[in-house]
Write an enzyme that holds these catalytic residues in place. Structure first.
Site, PDB file in Angstrom:
ATOM      1  CG  ASP A   7      -1.684   1.209   0.958  1.00 10.83           C
ATOM      2  OD1 ASP A   7      -2.144   1.838   0.227  1.00 10.83           O
ATOM      3  OD2 ASP A   7      -1.480   1.282   2.490  1.00 10.83           O
ATOM      4  CG  ASP A   9      -1.464   7.230   0.569  1.00 13.19           C
ATOM      5  OD1 ASP A   9      -0.423   8.119   0.041  1.00 13.19           O
ATOM      6  OD2 ASP A   9      -2.864   7.365  -0.244  1.00 13.19           O
TER       7      ASP A   9
END
Ligand code: MG
Ligand code: ZN
Length: 211
Positions: A7, A9
């Site tokens: 991922d 952020d």
């Protein structure tokens, strides 16, 4: 295991407190995009162990009108420049740009790539030429864990607010194999699994905040 899906952020770059809107969210401006500590080192460790790496990220900002496409590219350049300093590399980057309530019409859809759906993970695995069962999915959100476990990946949760999400991560279909403080700790955990040296130095589960 052959690849690590990441991922973006909260894993690669810091989340930002947007004072005007009163929310913690992805960066909107270039100056807000900051790599988290030890990320290049973590990527290097994964590279050195022979893992392929890819970013799989929901980026609904363009759909919502809070982000320009050029800014997403600018973040990408800043991210890669920060990571590539000593030859570290991320193989591929995949975004889901959709959102079911998008202002931008062509991005308004219930797609199969927005995590917790698994379309983005499938695409990444296909392009990296690995199977999803050979992938770790590393993320800081419940959708990352859900997508990862639905896809058959080994999931690692990045969390500093462990207690707040304990109740959610206890469910068998969400529960990560490991909770790490940051990507560096996640990469070390992956190394321990690869070398069979065990996990004694790490907190194996989401119990009480230990950081
Ligand atoms: Mg995240
Ligand atoms: Zn999508």
């Amino acid at each position: 295991m052959k690849a690590v899906l990441l991922d973006r952020d909260g894993v690669i770059n810091a989340l930002v407190y947007h004072e005007d809107a009163g929310v913690i969210d992805s960066p909107f401006k270039r100056s807000q995009f900051k790599l988290l500590p030890r990320v290049p080192e973590a990527i290097r460790l994964l590279n050195d162990m022979g893992f392929k790496t890819a970013i799989v990220s929901n980026q609904p900002g363009i759909a919502k009108g809070t982000l320009k496409p050029a800014m997403l590219k600018a973040f990408e350049r800043k991210m890669l420049a920060g990571i590539h300093s000593r030859g570290e590399h991320i193989d591929r980057i995949f975004y889901c740009l959709h959102h079911p309530e998008a202002k931008v019409r062509k991005l308004r859809q219930r797609c199969h790539c927005r995590k917790p759906e698994i379309g983005l993970l499938k695409l990444a695995a296909a392009e990296l030429r690995v199977s999803l069962a050979e992938c770790y999915m590393v993320g800081d959100g419940i959708p990352d864990l859900l997508a990862g476990s639905r896809a058959g990946c080994r999931t690692i949760f990045i969390g500093r607010w462990k207690c707040e999400i304990c109740q959610f991560t206890e469910a068998p279909h969400v529960r990560p194999v490991f909770v790490a403080k940051d990507l560096w700790e996640a990469a070390q955990f992956i190394r321990s699994e690869m070398t069979g040296t065990g996990q004694a130095a790490f907190s194996p589960n989401c119990l009480v905040a230990q950081t």
